[in-house]
Design a protein around this motif. Structure first.
Motif, PDB file in Angstrom:
ATOM      1  N   UNK A 170     -13.116   1.246   0.035  1.00 15.95           N
ATOM      2  CA  UNK A 170     -12.395   1.341  -0.504  1.00 15.95           C
ATOM      3  C   UNK A 170     -12.122   2.325  -1.692  1.00 15.95           C
ATOM      4  N   UNK A 171     -13.245   1.958  -2.863  1.00 12.63           N
ATOM      5  CA  UNK A 171     -13.031   3.969  -3.547  1.00 12.63           C
ATOM      6  C   UNK A 171     -13.424   4.784  -3.012  1.00 12.63           C
ATOM      7  N   UNK A 172     -14.021   5.043  -2.113  1.00 12.13           N
ATOM      8  CA  UNK A 172     -14.353   5.740  -1.416  1.00 12.13           C
ATOM      9  C   UNK A 172     -13.296   6.991  -0.233  1.00 12.13           C
ATOM     10  N   UNK A 173     -13.112   5.145   0.026  1.00  8.38           N
ATOM     11  CA  UNK A 173     -11.248   6.424   0.933  1.00  8.38           C
ATOM     12  C   UNK A 173     -10.287   6.201  -0.137  1.00  8.38           C
ATOM     13  N   UNK A 174     -10.547   5.479  -0.689  1.00 10.22           N
ATOM     14  CA  UNK A 174      -9.084   6.382  -2.539  1.00 10.22           C
ATOM     15  C   UNK A 174      -9.392   7.963  -2.513  1.00 10.22           C
ATOM     16  N   UNK A 175     -11.136   7.702  -2.873  1.00 10.76           N
ATOM     17  CA  UNK A 175     -10.861   9.115  -4.275  1.00 10.76           C
ATOM     18  C   UNK A 175     -10.848  10.228  -2.738  1.00 10.76           C
ATOM     19  N   UNK A 176     -11.203   9.611  -1.336  1.00 13.42           N
ATOM     20  CA  UNK A 176     -10.249  11.173  -0.622  1.00 13.42           C
ATOM     21  C   UNK A 176      -9.270  11.278  -0.512  1.00 13.42           C
ATOM     22  N   UNK A 177      -8.406  10.595  -0.413  1.00 17.67           N
ATOM     23  CA  UNK A 177      -7.074  10.195  -0.812  1.00 17.67           C
ATOM     24  C   UNK A 177      -6.064  10.733  -2.181  1.00 17.67           C
ATOM     25  N   UNK A 178      -7.347  10.994  -3.016  1.00 17.93           N
ATOM     26  CA  UNK A 178      -7.272  11.587  -4.246  1.00 17.93           C
ATOM     27  C   UNK A 178      -6.458  10.291  -5.319  1.00 17.93           C
ATOM     28  N   UNK A 179      -7.121   9.066  -5.298  1.00 19.07           N
ATOM     29  CA  UNK A 179      -6.964   8.585  -5.881  1.00 19.07           C
ATOM     30  C   UNK A 179      -8.731   7.855  -6.421  1.00 19.07           C
ATOM     31  N   UNK A 188       3.137   4.510  -8.006  1.00 21.31           N
ATOM     32  CA  UNK A 188       3.634   3.451  -6.721  1.00 21.31           C
ATOM     33  C   UNK A 188       3.382   4.385  -5.867  1.00 21.31           C
ATOM     34  N   UNK A 189       3.427   5.786  -5.336  1.00 21.65           N
ATOM     35  CA  UNK A 189       2.884   5.657  -3.902  1.00 21.65           C
ATOM     36  C   UNK A 189       1.259   5.090  -3.852  1.00 21.65           C
ATOM     37  N   UNK A 190       0.725   5.591  -5.036  1.00 17.60           N
ATOM     38  CA  UNK A 190      -0.851   5.359  -4.994  1.00 17.60           C
ATOM     39  C   UNK A 190      -1.339   3.820  -4.493  1.00 17.60           C
ATOM     40  N   UNK A 191      -0.242   3.868  -5.034  1.00 13.77           N
ATOM     41  CA  UNK A 191      -0.356   1.505  -5.173  1.00 13.77           C
ATOM     42  C   UNK A 191      -0.269   1.259  -3.291  1.00 13.77           C
ATOM     43  N   UNK A 192       0.627   1.660  -2.903  1.00 19.92           N
ATOM     44  CA  UNK A 192       1.195   1.551  -1.377  1.00 19.92           C
ATOM     45  C   UNK A 192      -0.155   2.307  -0.549  1.00 19.92           C
ATOM     46  N   UNK A 193      -0.385   3.298  -0.855  1.00 23.67           N
ATOM     47  CA  UNK A 193      -1.354   4.085  -0.140  1.00 23.67           C
ATOM     48  C   UNK A 193      -2.707   3.292  -0.530  1.00 23.67           C
ATOM     49  N   UNK A 194      -3.525   3.055  -1.403  1.00 29.30           N
ATOM     50  CA  UNK A 194      -4.168   1.479  -1.887  1.00 29.30           C
ATOM     51  C   UNK A 194      -4.401   0.624  -0.660  1.00 29.30           C
ATOM     52  N   UNK A 195      -2.915  -0.034  -0.776  1.00 36.23           N
ATOM     53  CA  UNK A 195      -2.604  -1.506   0.232  1.00 36.23           C
ATOM     54  C   UNK A 195      -3.384  -1.140   0.746  1.00 36.23           C
ATOM     55  N   UNK A 205       2.688  -3.763 -11.877  1.00 34.56           N
ATOM     56  CA  UNK A 205       1.513  -3.050 -10.822  1.00 34.56           C
ATOM     57  C   UNK A 205       1.004  -4.143 -10.163  1.00 34.56           C
ATOM     58  N   UNK A 206       0.595  -5.642 -10.901  1.00 32.07           N
ATOM     59  CA  UNK A 206       0.531  -7.206 -10.107  1.00 32.07           C
ATOM     60  C   UNK A 206       1.452  -7.324  -8.878  1.00 32.07           C
ATOM     61  N   UNK A 207       2.797  -6.757  -9.457  1.00 32.11           N
ATOM     62  CA  UNK A 207       3.874  -7.446  -8.300  1.00 32.11           C
ATOM     63  C   UNK A 207       3.271  -6.677  -7.229  1.00 32.11           C
ATOM     64  N   UNK A 208       3.142  -5.039  -7.685  1.00 34.16           N
ATOM     65  CA  UNK A 208       3.408  -4.181  -6.755  1.00 34.16           C
ATOM     66  C   UNK A 208       1.952  -4.194  -5.688  1.00 34.16           C
TER      67      UNK A 208
END
Ligand code: PLP
Length: 488
Positions: A430-439, A470-477, A394-397
């Motif tokens: 970021x927390x709010x945006x991630x929440x709306x994206x289901x993360x 994997x997709x969630x980390x990409x989305x968060x980035x 996860x750190x590398x991603x």
């Protein structure tokens, strides 16, 4: 190859060590992280490594394949394997300056976010659950039904301090943490949460001052808030943990009722306090006759070497109250925790009696049985090995997919990554945006007594690396790249 240090590989015995290819891969990652192998440099050929490290060609090939999958190296046809040239190496997150005057805790962010996190369908990267698939749940289920069927006292009250069989099993286990305890020194609790709560309620009254590290575990902050105490923050370094000099200053400047710290693979930083600093901290509190509450929830989850001692190991005069749990290594649902309260044993025991009288009996019996005969050491080795590699991944991603300048902790154990967004970007946004994206993520202010760490957040890096994660980390980035600086 001259500057590649020799290494001794440990053969795999009954799953007691990493498979050889994983050991080779881990050792190579260490060399990259230490800077011995630098981005763009060629790795030793498969044959050379096979000869030098005494492992088979297929083991080296498998290790290189793992490292390629993980994005640590690139294969250049006809040329060999090369350390991937990263655009940047993520820096460590910074330690924020903390207010040094006592203040009340007025935010219930943790309660609000925890209640929200029960929502279905989220990719949960915020909460501190251990990875379910890595817990020995079916073995544990068998133990639970066996003790429920066969133990004559399984439906009896087992009043505080708790079932003697469990206290005996725990006292034996805590030898690994450097503690010489008898079963009589322990009180069984409903998780580490109740252990911390009993300590805080026994040792403080509303208005008292308590020293805490910052950032710190949000559950502790809620316990302190409920008790209506004031807190003084001391800095918590991402690698070496609590700043003992700052604790000394706080003890000089304020009338302190208790100090609460975590020293082994802390939540959220994954820091490990050096041995000498642990010794100093215990001596400091002992000399000042101030109770030192220790939360050792993650002490069994180190990624290398022996289990580090808990603060209790240095306690000569009973001023340390050491809290622990099986939630992170065996089952959070069992609700088995404990406290070794030193000189405060009888008060803690009385308070436990008053608040809940007894803990549930079957979980205590099952935990005792599992600790004695269930292969707990094997379970710990499995968790440590898996978490080490999952957190690395996860750190590398995050390094690859978040905006340049993002800081990331390098935990030496535990379950979490602590991430700092660059340019002061707002982790609440970021927390709010991630929440709306289901993360779900855990935003930094949850871990701060004073609403700090607004550009920080915690990820649970112990989750299995699935395509969804994997997709969630990409989305968060991507979302992190769209966040504005936090308001002052
Ligand atoms: C540092 C720390 N202490 C205590 C706890 C609570 O543990 P338990 O489930 O044993 O109550 C947690 C859980 O996340 C934690 O991270």
């Amino acid at each position: 190859l001259g500057d590649i240090p020799h290494t001794r590989m440990v053969p795999t015995v009954n799953g007691n060590a990493d498979p050889l290819y994983q050991q080779v891969a881990n050792r190579l990652i260490d060399l990259v992280e230490q800077g011995t192998l630098r981005p763009g440099e060629r790795l030793p050929s498969v044959r050379r490594l096979h000869k030098q490290w005494g492992v088979s060609v297929s083991t080296v090939l498998e290790a290189y394949r793992v490292l390629e999958d993980r994005g640590v190296l690139d294969v250049r046809p006809q040329s060999g394997h090369y350390v991937r040239a990263r655009a940047h190496r993520a820096p460590l997150p910074r330690a924020e300056p903390a207010p040094t005057t006592p203040r009340a805790l007025d935010s219930d962010l943790m309660v609000r976010i925890t209640l929200r996190a029960g929502q279905q369908g989220l990719t949960r990267l915020g909460c501190g659950l251990p990875e379910r698939d890595l817990l020995p749940l079916s073995e544990l289920d068998k133990v639970i039904s066996r003790v429920a069927r066969t133990c004559r006292d399984s439906h009896d009250y087992v009043v505080a301090p708790g079932h003697i069989r469990l206290r005996r099993a725990l006292a034996r286990r805590l030898v690994d943490a450097g503690c010489t305890l008898s079963p009589e020194d322990l009180v069984i609790t409903n998780g580490c949460t109740e252990a911390l709560d009993l300590c805080v309620r026994t040792l403080t009254k509303p208005g008292d001052t308590v020293v805490v590290e910052s950032p710190t575990y949000f559950g502790l902050l809620e316990i302190l808030r409920a008790q209506d105490v004031q807190v003084v923050e001391v800095p918590n370094h991402p690698e070496t943990g609590v700043d003992v000099d700052a604790v000394a200053r706080a003890l000089e400047e304020h009338d302190v009722a208790a100090v609460v710290v975590s020293c082994n693979y802390t939540n959220p930083l994954g820091a490990l306090v050096p041995l000498e600093q642990k010794r100093r901290l215990v001596a400091l509190c002992t000399d000042n006759e101030v109770p030192l509450i220790e939360d050792d929830a993650y002490g069994d989850l180190g990624f290398e070497g022996d289990r580090p001692p808990s603060l209790k190991a240095f306690d000569t005069d009973g001023w340390v109250l050491s809290c622990g749990t099986l939630s992170k290594t065996l089952s959070p649902g069992l609700r088995i925790g404990w406290v070794a309260p030193g000189r405060f044993l009888s008060e803690i025991c009385r308070r436990k009696l008053i608040s809940t009288l007894a803990g549930a009996t079957v979980p205590q019996l099952a935990a005792a049985e599992y600790l004695q005969n269930g292969g707990y050491d094997r379970q710990l080795r499995r968790l440590r090995r898996s978490y080490r590699s999952l957190l690395r991944q996860m750190c590398e991603a995050v390094t690859d997919r978040f905006p340049d300048g993002t800081g990331i902790s390098r935990p030496r154990g535990g379950q979490f990554l602590w991430v700092e967004l660059p340019e002061g970007r707002d982790a609440m946004e970021l927390f709010e945006k991630a929440w709306d994206a289901g993360i779900s993520i855990a935003p930094g202010p949850m871990f701060s007594p004073s609403g700090g760490y607004r550009s920080f957040f915690r990820l649970n890096g112990s989750v299995l690396w699935t395509p969804v994660v994997d997709e969630a980390i990409t989305k968060l980035g991507v979302l992190a790249g769209s966040c504005e600086p936090a308001p002052d």
